[in-house]
Design an enzyme around this catalytic site. Structure first.
Site, PDB file in Angstrom:
ATOM      1  CB  SER A   1      62.853 -11.225-110.061  1.00 15.94           C
ATOM      2  OG  SER A   1      63.507 -11.525-108.860  1.00 15.94           O
TER       3      SER A   1
ATOM      4  CE1 TYR B   1      67.231 -10.294-112.912  1.00 15.41           C
ATOM      5  CE2 TYR B   1      66.101  -9.674-110.939  1.00 15.41           C
ATOM      6  CZ  TYR B   1      66.460 -10.694-111.750  1.00 15.41           C
ATOM      7  OH  TYR B   1      66.184 -11.766-111.732  1.00 15.41           O
TER       8      TYR B   1
HETATM    9  P1  NAP Z   1      71.595 -18.552-114.282  1.00 17.47           P
HETATM   10  O1  NAP Z   1      71.803 -19.630-113.554  1.00 17.47           O
HETATM   11  O2  NAP Z   1      72.607 -17.369-114.323  1.00 17.47           O
HETATM   12  O3  NAP Z   1      71.390 -19.018-115.888  1.00 17.47           O
HETATM   13  C1  NAP Z   1      71.123 -18.282-116.891  1.00 17.47           C
HETATM   14  C2  NAP Z   1      70.660 -18.948-117.985  1.00 17.47           C
HETATM   15  O4  NAP Z   1      70.219 -18.023-119.137  1.00 17.47           O
HETATM   16  C3  NAP Z   1      71.921 -19.615-118.671  1.00 17.47           C
HETATM   17  O5  NAP Z   1      71.452 -20.844-119.019  1.00 17.47           O
HETATM   18  C4  NAP Z   1      72.445 -18.627-119.681  1.00 17.47           C
HETATM   19  O6  NAP Z   1      72.993 -19.540-120.861  1.00 17.47           O
HETATM   20  C5  NAP Z   1      71.210 -18.250-120.152  1.00 17.47           C
HETATM   21  N1  NAP Z   1      71.090 -17.061-120.936  1.00 17.47           N
HETATM   22  C6  NAP Z   1      71.910 -15.791-120.436  1.00 17.47           C
HETATM   23  N2  NAP Z   1      71.729 -14.828-121.425  1.00 17.47           N
HETATM   24  C7  NAP Z   1      71.230 -15.560-122.665  1.00 17.47           C
HETATM   25  C8  NAP Z   1      71.036 -15.003-123.721  1.00 17.47           C
HETATM   26  N3  NAP Z   1      71.336 -13.760-124.241  1.00 17.47           N
HETATM   27  N4  NAP Z   1      70.216 -15.980-124.713  1.00 17.47           N
HETATM   28  C9  NAP Z   1      69.796 -17.065-124.185  1.00 17.47           C
HETATM   29  N5  NAP Z   1      70.180 -17.620-123.008  1.00 17.47           N
HETATM   30  C10 NAP Z   1      70.773 -17.008-122.373  1.00 17.47           C
HETATM   31  O7  NAP Z   1      70.312 -17.976-113.960  1.00 17.47           O
HETATM   32  P2  NAP Z   1      69.030 -18.533-112.959  1.00 17.47           P
HETATM   33  O8  NAP Z   1      69.145 -18.074-111.685  1.00 17.47           O
HETATM   34  O9  NAP Z   1      68.717 -19.860-113.331  1.00 17.47           O
HETATM   35  O10 NAP Z   1      68.116 -17.380-113.867  1.00 17.47           O
HETATM   36  C11 NAP Z   1      66.841 -17.971-114.451  1.00 17.47           C
HETATM   37  C12 NAP Z   1      65.937 -16.914-114.533  1.00 17.47           C
HETATM   38  O11 NAP Z   1      65.136 -16.906-113.176  1.00 17.47           O
HETATM   39  C13 NAP Z   1      66.214 -15.411-115.023  1.00 17.47           C
HETATM   40  O12 NAP Z   1      65.297 -15.080-115.815  1.00 17.47           O
HETATM   41  C14 NAP Z   1      66.119 -14.742-113.773  1.00 17.47           C
HETATM   42  O13 NAP Z   1      66.053 -13.331-113.688  1.00 17.47           O
HETATM   43  C15 NAP Z   1      65.187 -15.387-113.119  1.00 17.47           C
HETATM   44  N6  NAP Z   1      65.437 -15.257-111.402  1.00 17.47           N
HETATM   45  C16 NAP Z   1      66.276 -16.003-110.952  1.00 17.47           C
HETATM   46  C17 NAP Z   1      66.484 -15.954-109.558  1.00 17.47           C
HETATM   47  C18 NAP Z   1      67.578 -16.572-108.786  1.00 17.47           C
HETATM   48  O14 NAP Z   1      67.709 -16.014-107.367  1.00 17.47           O
HETATM   49  N7  NAP Z   1      68.400 -17.386-109.273  1.00 17.47           N
HETATM   50  C19 NAP Z   1      65.412 -15.331-108.650  1.00 17.47           C
HETATM   51  C20 NAP Z   1      64.320 -14.638-109.482  1.00 17.47           C
HETATM   52  C21 NAP Z   1      64.336 -14.594-110.791  1.00 17.47           C
HETATM   53  P3  NAP Z   1      74.335 -19.460-121.406  1.00 17.47           P
HETATM   54  O15 NAP Z   1      75.333 -19.869-120.209  1.00 17.47           O
HETATM   55  O16 NAP Z   1      74.416 -20.350-122.533  1.00 17.47           O
HETATM   56  O17 NAP Z   1      74.748 -18.214-121.829  1.00 17.47           O
END
Ligand code: NAP
Length: 247
Positions: free
Chosen positions: A142, A155
Site C-alpha cells: 500500500s 496496517y
Molecule cells: P475490500 O474492498 O475490503 O475487499 C477485500 C477483499 O478481501 C474481499 O474480497 C474479502 O473477501 C477479502 N478478504 C478479506 N479477508 C480475507 C481472508 N481472510 N481470506 C480471503 N479473503 C479475504 O478491499 P480492497 O480495497 O479491494 O483491498 C484489496 C487489497 O488492496 C488489500 O490488500 C488492501 O490492503 C490493498 N490496498 C487497498 C487500498 C485502497 O485504498 N482500497 C489501498 C492500498 C492497498 P470476503 O468479503 O469474502 O471476506
C-alpha cells in the site's frame, strides 16, 4: 493477452469485491482461467463467477480464509482439480483498521497480521511448491507505507512485511522463471478505504494526488494485468506504486 490454446490459470485472493473483483474481471478478459477466492462473501463471489462465465471464461469460486494454511492448501488443490496447475497468484486479500497503535486490541493486531501477512505467507509457501515454471506472483502492499499517516502503524507494518517477502522471495525462486512483484495502490474507492470516513475526509484524500481523484479498482487491475502478462517478463522483485503520484 494469453496466446496459448489452454488458458493459463490465475488465483486471485479476496476477489469477491473491491480491487480483487476488478482484477479477476481483467485477468478473465486477458484470457486467464480465474479462481475467485473469497472468505465471507459467497453471494458476491458467485455473482462474479456467473458474470465471467457468461463472457466465456473458465472460472469458479473457492472459499478459503487465507490466514489458514490448511484452507489455502485446500484452495490450491481445488484450483488444480478444476482449472489446472496455477500460473499466476494475486495476493490481494487484505484488511485495514485505521486506529492509533495504542488503541489496537491484541485481537485487532492479530487479525490484521493474520490476514495481511500470514495470509500472504501461506499462499507464497504453497506457490513455491506448486506454481508452473514461468509463473507470476503479484502481492499487495500500500502507498500508505510511504505516507506514514497516524492510524496506519499496524496496517503499514503488515505491508512492510509483504514488501520484504516480495524482494526476498523473488530471489528464492531463482531458476524457476517466476517473477514476484507487488503493487502498492494509493487510495482506491472500495469499502476498505471508504468505510468509516466522512465525505470530507474522502474528498481530502481525493485531492492528494496531482491527478486529483481517487483511484478506481480498474486502475489497479490494469497494473496487475501488466505484471501478470508477458510484457512484464523482465520486472522482478519490484514494488510498483500506482497512486496517481501521491508519493
Ligand atoms: P475490500 O474492498 O475490503 O475487499 C477485500 C477483499 O478481501 C474481499 O474480497 C474479502 O473477501 C477479502 N478478504 C478479506 N479477508 C480475507 C481472508 N481472510 N481470506 C480471503 N479473503 C479475504 O478491499 P480492497 O480495497 O479491494 O483491498 C484489496 C487489497 O488492496 C488489500 O490488500 C488492501 O490492503 C490493498 N490496498 C487497498 C487500498 C485502497 O485504498 N482500497 C489501498 C492500498 C492497498 P470476503 O468479503 O469474502 O471476506
Amino acid at each position: 493477452m494469453n496466446q496459448s490454446s489452454t488458458p493459463k490459470v490465475a488465483i486471485v485472493t479476496g476477489a469477491s469485491r473491491g480491487i480483487g473483483a476488478a482484477v479477476a474481471q481483467r485477468l478473465a478478459r486477458d484470457g486467464f482461467a480465474v479462481a475467485v477466492n473469497y472468505a465471507s462473501s459467497p453471494e458476491q463471489a458467485d455473482a462474479l463467477v456467473v458474470e465471467l462465465k457468461a463472457a466465456g471464461g473458465r472460472t469458479f469460486a473457492v472459499k478459503a480464509d487465507v490466514a489458514s494454511a490448511e484452507e489455502v492448501r485446500a484452495m490450491f488443490d481445488a484450483v488444480e482439480a478444476q482449472l489446472g496447475k496455477v500460473d499466476v497468484l494475486v495476493n490481494n486479500a487484505g484488511v485495514l483498521r485505521t486506529l492509533p497503535l495504542a488503541e489496537h486490541s491484541d485481537a485487532q493486531y492479530d487479525q490484521t497480521f493474520d490476514i495481511n501477512v500470514r495470509g500472504t505467507f501461506n499462499t507464497l509457501r504453497e506457490a513455491a511448491m506448486r506454481l508452473n515454471e514461468g509463473g507470476r506472483i503479484v502481492n499487495f502492499s500500500s502507498t500508505t507505507l510511504a505516507l506514514n499517516m497516524p492510524g496506519y502503524a499496524i496496517y503499514n507494518a503488515t505491508k512492510a512485511a509483504v514488501e520484504a517477502f516480495t524482494h526476498v522471495f523473488a530471489k528464492e525462486l531463482r531458476g524457476r522463471g517466476i517473477t514476484v512483484n507487488a503493487v502498492a495502490p494509493g487510495p482506491i474507492a472500495t469499502s476498505l478505504f471508504l468505510d468509516g470516513k466522512t465525505e470530507e475526509q474522502v474528498q481530502a484524500f481525493a485531492k492528494m494526488p496531482p491527478l486529483q481523484r481517487l483511484g478506481q479498482p480498474e486502475d489497479i487491475a490494469s497494473v496487475v494485468s501488466f505484471l501478470a502478462g508477458p510484457d512484464a517478463g523482465w520486472v522482478n522483485g519490484q514494488i510498483l506504486r500506482a497512486n496517481g503520484g501521491v508519493a
